[in-house]
Motif scaffolding. Sequence first.
Motif, PDB file in Angstrom:
ATOM      1  N   UNK A 100      12.992   1.567  14.736  1.00  0.00           N
ATOM      2  CA  UNK A 100      13.239   2.593  13.717  1.00  0.00           C
ATOM      3  C   UNK A 100      14.591   2.405  13.016  1.00  0.00           C
ATOM      4  N   UNK A 101      15.626   2.030  13.752  1.00  0.00           N
ATOM      5  CA  UNK A 101      16.924   1.801  13.117  1.00  0.00           C
ATOM      6  C   UNK A 101      16.794   0.668  12.099  1.00  0.00           C
ATOM      7  N   UNK A 102      16.016  -0.352  12.452  1.00  0.00           N
ATOM      8  CA  UNK A 102      15.762  -1.457  11.528  1.00  0.00           C
ATOM      9  C   UNK A 102      14.985  -0.975  10.307  1.00  0.00           C
ATOM     10  N   UNK A 103      14.014  -0.076  10.525  1.00  0.00           N
ATOM     11  CA  UNK A 103      13.276   0.503   9.393  1.00  0.00           C
ATOM     12  C   UNK A 103      14.230   1.257   8.467  1.00  0.00           C
ATOM     13  N   UNK A 104      15.127   2.047   9.069  1.00  0.00           N
ATOM     14  CA  UNK A 104      16.082   2.820   8.268  1.00  0.00           C
ATOM     15  C   UNK A 104      16.974   1.894   7.445  1.00  0.00           C
ATOM     16  N   UNK A 105      17.445   0.803   8.068  1.00  0.00           N
ATOM     17  CA  UNK A 105      18.263  -0.178   7.353  1.00  0.00           C
ATOM     18  C   UNK A 105      17.473  -0.763   6.186  1.00  0.00           C
ATOM     19  N   UNK A 108       2.149  12.528  16.832  1.00  0.00           N
ATOM     20  CA  UNK A 108       1.401  11.797  17.855  1.00  0.00           C
ATOM     21  C   UNK A 108       0.159  11.176  17.234  1.00  0.00           C
ATOM     22  N   UNK A 109      -0.464  10.284  17.985  1.00  0.00           N
ATOM     23  CA  UNK A 109      -1.673   9.623  17.494  1.00  0.00           C
ATOM     24  C   UNK A 109      -1.762   8.215  18.043  1.00  0.00           C
ATOM     25  N   UNK A 110      -2.752   7.473  17.602  1.00  0.00           N
ATOM     26  CA  UNK A 110      -3.002   6.135  18.135  1.00  0.00           C
ATOM     27  C   UNK A 110      -1.944   5.143  17.667  1.00  0.00           C
ATOM     28  N   UNK A 111      -1.954   3.975  18.270  1.00  0.00           N
ATOM     29  CA  UNK A 111      -1.007   2.923  17.922  1.00  0.00           C
ATOM     30  C   UNK A 111      -1.218   2.457  16.490  1.00  0.00           C
ATOM     31  N   UNK A 112      -0.124   2.167  15.818  1.00  0.00           N
ATOM     32  CA  UNK A 112      -0.189   1.527  14.518  1.00  0.00           C
ATOM     33  C   UNK A 112      -0.522   2.417  13.335  1.00  0.00           C
ATOM     34  N   UNK A 113      -0.453   3.744  13.500  1.00  0.00           N
ATOM     35  CA  UNK A 113      -0.789   4.610  12.364  1.00  0.00           C
ATOM     36  C   UNK A 113       0.447   5.012  11.551  1.00  0.00           C
ATOM     37  N   UNK A 114       1.620   4.570  11.987  1.00  0.00           N
ATOM     38  CA  UNK A 114       2.821   4.806  11.192  1.00  0.00           C
ATOM     39  C   UNK A 114       3.681   5.968  11.641  1.00  0.00           C
ATOM     40  N   UNK A 115       3.579   6.356  12.912  1.00  0.00           N
ATOM     41  CA  UNK A 115       4.348   7.514  13.402  1.00  0.00           C
ATOM     42  C   UNK A 115       5.848   7.288  13.254  1.00  0.00           C
ATOM     43  N   UNK A 116       6.321   6.139  13.702  1.00  0.00           N
ATOM     44  CA  UNK A 116       7.763   5.855  13.626  1.00  0.00           C
ATOM     45  C   UNK A 116       8.224   5.737  12.177  1.00  0.00           C
ATOM     46  N   UNK A 117       7.404   5.122  11.352  1.00  0.00           N
ATOM     47  CA  UNK A 117       7.684   4.948   9.931  1.00  0.00           C
ATOM     48  C   UNK A 117       7.865   6.300   9.254  1.00  0.00           C
ATOM     49  N   UNK A 149       0.823  -1.211   0.000  1.00  0.00           N
ATOM     50  CA  UNK A 149       0.000   0.000   0.000  1.00  0.00           C
ATOM     51  C   UNK A 149       0.859   1.262   0.000  1.00  0.00           C
ATOM     52  N   UNK A 150       2.131   1.099   0.329  1.00  0.00           N
ATOM     53  CA  UNK A 150       3.012   2.249   0.402  1.00  0.00           C
ATOM     54  C   UNK A 150       2.638   3.165   1.552  1.00  0.00           C
ATOM     55  N   UNK A 151       3.018   4.420   1.450  1.00  0.00           N
ATOM     56  CA  UNK A 151       2.686   5.407   2.479  1.00  0.00           C
ATOM     57  C   UNK A 151       1.233   5.823   2.293  1.00  0.00           C
ATOM     58  N   UNK A 152       0.472   5.850   3.376  1.00  0.00           N
ATOM     59  CA  UNK A 152      -0.932   6.233   3.290  1.00  0.00           C
ATOM     60  C   UNK A 152      -1.073   7.641   2.709  1.00  0.00           C
ATOM     61  N   UNK A 153      -2.115   7.877   1.912  1.00  0.00           N
ATOM     62  CA  UNK A 153      -2.290   9.189   1.268  1.00  0.00           C
ATOM     63  C   UNK A 153      -2.268  10.367   2.244  1.00  0.00           C
ATOM     64  N   UNK A 154      -2.855  10.195   3.434  1.00  0.00           N
ATOM     65  CA  UNK A 154      -2.848  11.280   4.419  1.00  0.00           C
ATOM     66  C   UNK A 154      -1.441  11.662   4.844  1.00  0.00           C
ATOM     67  N   UNK A 155      -0.599  10.653   5.059  1.00  0.00           N
ATOM     68  CA  UNK A 155       0.793  10.909   5.418  1.00  0.00           C
ATOM     69  C   UNK A 155       1.540  11.531   4.243  1.00  0.00           C
ATOM     70  N   UNK A 156       1.282  11.038   3.032  1.00  0.00           N
ATOM     71  CA  UNK A 156       1.943  11.594   1.848  1.00  0.00           C
ATOM     72  C   UNK A 156       1.639  13.076   1.709  1.00  0.00           C
ATOM     73  N   UNK A 157       0.385  13.448   1.944  1.00  0.00           N
ATOM     74  CA  UNK A 157       0.000  14.856   1.861  1.00  0.00           C
ATOM     75  C   UNK A 157       0.778  15.698   2.864  1.00  0.00           C
ATOM     76  N   UNK A 158       0.894  15.199   4.104  1.00  0.00           N
ATOM     77  CA  UNK A 158       1.626  15.933   5.143  1.00  0.00           C
ATOM     78  C   UNK A 158       3.109  16.038   4.782  1.00  0.00           C
ATOM     79  N   UNK A 159       3.699  14.934   4.343  1.00  0.00           N
ATOM     80  CA  UNK A 159       5.125  14.931   4.017  1.00  0.00           C
ATOM     81  C   UNK A 159       5.447  15.891   2.879  1.00  0.00           C
ATOM     82  N   UNK A 160       4.647  15.870   1.825  1.00  0.00           N
ATOM     83  CA  UNK A 160       4.937  16.728   0.669  1.00  0.00           C
ATOM     84  C   UNK A 160       4.597  18.189   0.943  1.00  0.00           C
ATOM     85  N   UNK A 161       3.657  18.431   1.840  1.00  0.00           N
ATOM     86  CA  UNK A 161       3.280  19.815   2.143  1.00  0.00           C
ATOM     87  C   UNK A 161       4.216  20.456   3.161  1.00  0.00           C
TER      88      UNK A 161
END
Length: 201
Positions: free
Chosen positions: A111-116, A55-64, A29-41
């Motif tokens: 997160x270090x594992x994600x970066x790798x 911040x936000x609930x568990x599992x929404x991709x904050x660390x990602x 699914x890649x990066x969720x559209x809501x996150x993509x909008x925030x990142x590009x803006x």
Amino acid sequence: YVRRPPTMEEFLNDDYWLGQRTRPSSESEGVYPGWTEILTRDFNLGSQVHNTVISGSLGIGKSFIGCIILLYRLALARLLRSPSTQFGMTKGSGIYYSILSITRAAVRETVFSDAIGFMSHSPFFLEECNFDPEKKYSDSLVPLGNSIYLNAGSKNWHVIGKNMMGVFLDEGNFRLEKNPNVQAYKLYSNVRARISNRFQR
């Protein structure tokens, strides 16, 4: 810059950067559209956002998402002809981007594992930065060329003596000390002060 740096949109969608892991495809699914909008803006090339809380609930991709922002800023610095002299330091002085979490073991598993993982699927990091996906990086230090380093840790002393340009504090509210929120704020404040003292001008 040695060449034109990518926009955040290019960083997310082009396979040369992080696109193999972040672009929507039949396999992901890649990066969720809501996150993509925030990142590009808010975090695009030329962004003036230098301090943020995700911040936000568990599992929404904050660390990602935090990992993507850190790697983007790192890539922009890596593309400079001479990062150290650009930032008013002696040529060849190391510049560090740091990922901090509740313990060193935890940061290596998250997160270090994600970066790798991101860097292992990015021709930019593999070819231009000479990132070695087969190496264990047991010291949690990844040299990426041009005096740029990514490291990971959990305590203030893991960044002492380093020219910190960027830091990502993950799971700050789960720190193991008494009053974890206060301790997380102190750690982040100490690192931010180090960044300001070295690079504010």
